[in-house]
Motif scaffolding. Sequence first.
Motif, PDB file in Angstrom:
ATOM      1  N   PRO A 133      50.736  26.124  41.323  1.00  7.23           N
ATOM      2  CA  PRO A 133      51.674  25.005  41.259  1.00  7.23           C
ATOM      3  C   PRO A 133      51.860  24.367  42.636  1.00  7.23           C
ATOM      4  O   PRO A 133      51.977  25.042  43.649  1.00  7.23           O
ATOM      5  CB  PRO A 133      52.982  25.639  40.787  1.00  7.23           C
ATOM      6  CG  PRO A 133      52.603  26.960  40.221  1.00  7.23           C
ATOM      7  CD  PRO A 133      51.334  27.376  40.872  1.00  7.23           C
ATOM      8  N   GLY A 134      51.858  23.028  42.660  1.00  4.54           N
ATOM      9  CA  GLY A 134      52.083  22.303  43.897  1.00  4.54           C
ATOM     10  C   GLY A 134      50.821  21.915  44.641  1.00  4.54           C
ATOM     11  O   GLY A 134      50.893  21.262  45.672  1.00  4.54           O
ATOM     12  N   THR A 135      49.656  22.309  44.142  1.00  4.31           N
ATOM     13  CA  THR A 135      48.414  21.938  44.822  1.00  4.31           C
ATOM     14  C   THR A 135      47.876  20.635  44.238  1.00  4.31           C
ATOM     15  O   THR A 135      48.150  20.288  43.100  1.00  4.31           O
ATOM     16  CB  THR A 135      47.337  23.029  44.677  1.00  4.31           C
ATOM     17  OG1 THR A 135      47.088  23.251  43.294  1.00  4.31           O
ATOM     18  CG2 THR A 135      47.762  24.308  45.348  1.00  4.31           C
ATOM     19  N   LEU A 136      47.104  19.917  45.040  1.00  9.04           N
ATOM     20  CA  LEU A 136      46.482  18.682  44.592  1.00  9.04           C
ATOM     21  C   LEU A 136      45.359  18.992  43.619  1.00  9.04           C
ATOM     22  O   LEU A 136      44.632  19.970  43.784  1.00  9.04           O
ATOM     23  CB  LEU A 136      45.918  17.922  45.793  1.00  9.04           C
ATOM     24  CG  LEU A 136      46.907  17.524  46.879  1.00  9.04           C
ATOM     25  CD1 LEU A 136      46.161  16.970  48.080  1.00  9.04           C
ATOM     26  CD2 LEU A 136      47.885  16.510  46.344  1.00  9.04           C
ATOM     27  N   LYS A 137      45.189  18.165  42.613  1.00  9.31           N
ATOM     28  CA  LYS A 137      44.113  18.351  41.645  1.00  9.31           C
ATOM     29  C   LYS A 137      42.824  17.766  42.209  1.00  9.31           C
ATOM     30  O   LYS A 137      42.828  16.771  42.913  1.00  9.31           O
ATOM     31  CB  LYS A 137      44.460  17.666  40.322  1.00  9.31           C
ATOM     32  CG  LYS A 137      45.715  18.204  39.670  1.00  9.31           C
ATOM     33  CD  LYS A 137      45.515  19.619  39.234  1.00  9.31           C
ATOM     34  CE  LYS A 137      46.777  20.159  38.574  1.00  9.31           C
ATOM     35  NZ  LYS A 137      46.787  21.591  38.477  1.00  9.31           N
ATOM     36  N   HIS A 138      41.726  18.391  41.875  1.00 11.47           N
ATOM     37  CA  HIS A 138      40.413  17.902  42.313  1.00 11.47           C
ATOM     38  C   HIS A 138      40.026  16.723  41.431  1.00 11.47           C
ATOM     39  O   HIS A 138      40.036  16.813  40.201  1.00 11.47           O
ATOM     40  CB  HIS A 138      39.385  19.029  42.214  1.00 11.47           C
ATOM     41  CG  HIS A 138      38.057  18.665  42.774  1.00 11.47           C
ATOM     42  ND1 HIS A 138      37.008  18.321  41.974  1.00 11.47           N
ATOM     43  CD2 HIS A 138      37.613  18.580  44.045  1.00 11.47           C
ATOM     44  CE1 HIS A 138      35.963  18.045  42.723  1.00 11.47           C
ATOM     45  NE2 HIS A 138      36.305  18.188  43.986  1.00 11.47           N
ATOM     46  N   ASP A 139      39.664  15.598  42.039  1.00  9.90           N
ATOM     47  CA  ASP A 139      39.366  14.392  41.273  1.00  9.90           C
ATOM     48  C   ASP A 139      37.916  14.296  40.823  1.00  9.90           C
ATOM     49  O   ASP A 139      37.548  13.396  40.091  1.00  9.90           O
ATOM     50  CB  ASP A 139      39.755  13.151  42.064  1.00  9.90           C
ATOM     51  CG  ASP A 139      38.993  13.026  43.379  1.00  9.90           C
ATOM     52  OD1 ASP A 139      38.130  13.880  43.657  1.00  9.90           O
ATOM     53  OD2 ASP A 139      39.262  12.077  44.131  1.00  9.90           O
ATOM     54  N   GLY A 140      37.076  15.177  41.244  1.00  6.65           N
ATOM     55  CA  GLY A 140      35.675  15.171  40.847  1.00  6.65           C
ATOM     56  C   GLY A 140      34.795  14.336  41.755  1.00  6.65           C
ATOM     57  O   GLY A 140      33.578  14.441  41.701  1.00  6.65           O
ATOM     58  N   GLN A 141      35.368  13.477  42.566  1.00  5.46           N
ATOM     59  CA  GLN A 141      34.601  12.631  43.471  1.00  5.46           C
ATOM     60  C   GLN A 141      34.432  13.269  44.844  1.00  5.46           C
ATOM     61  O   GLN A 141      33.480  12.986  45.541  1.00  5.46           O
ATOM     62  CB  GLN A 141      35.300  11.268  43.632  1.00  5.46           C
ATOM     63  CG  GLN A 141      35.467  10.515  42.341  1.00  5.46           C
ATOM     64  CD  GLN A 141      34.138  10.122  41.720  1.00  5.46           C
ATOM     65  OE1 GLN A 141      33.176   9.845  42.417  1.00  5.46           O
ATOM     66  NE2 GLN A 141      34.096  10.112  40.394  1.00  5.46           N
ATOM     67  N   GLN A 142      35.367  14.108  45.210  1.00  2.00           N
ATOM     68  CA  GLN A 142      35.373  14.702  46.546  1.00  2.00           C
ATOM     69  C   GLN A 142      34.542  15.993  46.550  1.00  2.00           C
ATOM     70  O   GLN A 142      34.437  16.684  45.534  1.00  2.00           O
ATOM     71  CB  GLN A 142      36.822  15.006  46.952  1.00  2.00           C
ATOM     72  CG  GLN A 142      37.004  15.378  48.389  1.00  2.00           C
ATOM     73  CD  GLN A 142      38.487  15.575  48.726  1.00  2.00           C
ATOM     74  OE1 GLN A 142      39.303  15.760  47.848  1.00  2.00           O
ATOM     75  NE2 GLN A 142      38.803  15.543  50.006  1.00  2.00           N
ATOM     76  N   ASN A 143      33.981  16.302  47.691  1.00  2.00           N
ATOM     77  CA  ASN A 143      33.250  17.550  47.868  1.00  2.00           C
ATOM     78  C   ASN A 143      34.224  18.712  47.632  1.00  2.00           C
ATOM     79  O   ASN A 143      35.312  18.727  48.200  1.00  2.00           O
ATOM     80  CB  ASN A 143      32.696  17.596  49.298  1.00  2.00           C
ATOM     81  CG  ASN A 143      31.885  18.836  49.565  1.00  2.00           C
ATOM     82  OD1 ASN A 143      31.927  19.804  48.830  1.00  2.00           O
ATOM     83  ND2 ASN A 143      31.132  18.799  50.649  1.00  2.00           N
ATOM     84  N   PRO A 144      33.876  19.686  46.780  1.00  2.00           N
ATOM     85  CA  PRO A 144      34.799  20.788  46.495  1.00  2.00           C
ATOM     86  C   PRO A 144      35.214  21.573  47.738  1.00  2.00           C
ATOM     87  O   PRO A 144      36.368  22.001  47.848  1.00  2.00           O
ATOM     88  CB  PRO A 144      34.022  21.676  45.526  1.00  2.00           C
ATOM     89  CG  PRO A 144      33.032  20.774  44.905  1.00  2.00           C
ATOM     90  CD  PRO A 144      32.690  19.755  45.939  1.00  2.00           C
ATOM     91  N   ALA A 145      34.305  21.747  48.692  1.00  2.00           N
ATOM     92  CA  ALA A 145      34.659  22.492  49.905  1.00  2.00           C
ATOM     93  C   ALA A 145      35.668  21.706  50.734  1.00  2.00           C
ATOM     94  O   ALA A 145      36.630  22.274  51.264  1.00  2.00           O
ATOM     95  CB  ALA A 145      33.407  22.783  50.727  1.00  2.00           C
ATOM     96  N   THR A 146      35.481  20.398  50.832  1.00  2.00           N
ATOM     97  CA  THR A 146      36.427  19.564  51.567  1.00  2.00           C
ATOM     98  C   THR A 146      37.778  19.565  50.874  1.00  2.00           C
ATOM     99  O   THR A 146      38.820  19.662  51.512  1.00  2.00           O
ATOM    100  CB  THR A 146      35.891  18.128  51.682  1.00  2.00           C
ATOM    101  OG1 THR A 146      34.612  18.178  52.286  1.00  2.00           O
ATOM    102  CG2 THR A 146      36.810  17.255  52.499  1.00  2.00           C
ATOM    103  N   TRP A 147      37.763  19.443  49.544  1.00  2.00           N
ATOM    104  CA  TRP A 147      39.006  19.480  48.787  1.00  2.00           C
ATOM    105  C   TRP A 147      39.761  20.790  49.024  1.00  2.00           C
ATOM    106  O   TRP A 147      40.961  20.797  49.259  1.00  2.00           O
ATOM    107  CB  TRP A 147      38.704  19.315  47.288  1.00  2.00           C
ATOM    108  CG  TRP A 147      39.877  19.612  46.422  1.00  2.00           C
ATOM    109  CD1 TRP A 147      40.937  18.790  46.166  1.00  2.00           C
ATOM    110  CD2 TRP A 147      40.128  20.820  45.715  1.00  2.00           C
ATOM    111  NE1 TRP A 147      41.833  19.413  45.340  1.00  2.00           N
ATOM    112  CE2 TRP A 147      41.350  20.667  45.049  1.00  2.00           C
ATOM    113  CE3 TRP A 147      39.437  22.020  45.584  1.00  2.00           C
ATOM    114  CZ2 TRP A 147      41.892  21.671  44.266  1.00  2.00           C
ATOM    115  CZ3 TRP A 147      39.974  23.007  44.801  1.00  2.00           C
ATOM    116  CH2 TRP A 147      41.197  22.835  44.155  1.00  2.00           C
ATOM    117  N   MET A 148      39.032  21.914  48.995  1.00  2.00           N
ATOM    118  CA  MET A 148      39.671  23.211  49.194  1.00  2.00           C
ATOM    119  C   MET A 148      40.272  23.315  50.590  1.00  2.00           C
ATOM    120  O   MET A 148      41.396  23.797  50.756  1.00  2.00           O
ATOM    121  CB  MET A 148      38.653  24.336  48.963  1.00  2.00           C
ATOM    122  CG  MET A 148      39.280  25.708  48.953  1.00  2.00           C
ATOM    123  SD  MET A 148      38.228  27.042  48.347  1.00  2.00           S
ATOM    124  CE  MET A 148      36.664  26.678  49.010  1.00  2.00           C
TER     125      MET A 148
END
Length: 96
Positions: free
Chosen positions: A4-19
């Motif tokens: 809870p409280g984390t940003l959702k991954h939009d599918g466009q961003q690199n997963p490692a960068t998102w993490m």
Amino acid sequence: ESVPGTLKHDGQQNPATWMLNVIADQDIDFPAHFGQSDLNRGHTAELDHLREPAGETLAAGKRYAAPPGKQLKLLFRKWFRVHWRTPTYNFTRTMI
């Protein structure tokens, strides 16, 4: 994403960068959250199951797994592959 409280991954961003962005921007103790999760309890139960003794002990009938002739054949095959992988190097080595 299940924290809870984390940003959702939009599918466009690199997963490692998102993490990395999620970890840097949030003040959430992710190891503590994992320690209390169902996923951790499932992994712990599986590891406890794997630590249980199998019941039978394995015993080998012979001292070696393969007869000496087969061991020697495999040893020579390995030696041949290692030393003749680069014939130019071996040729140079023998000339010196």
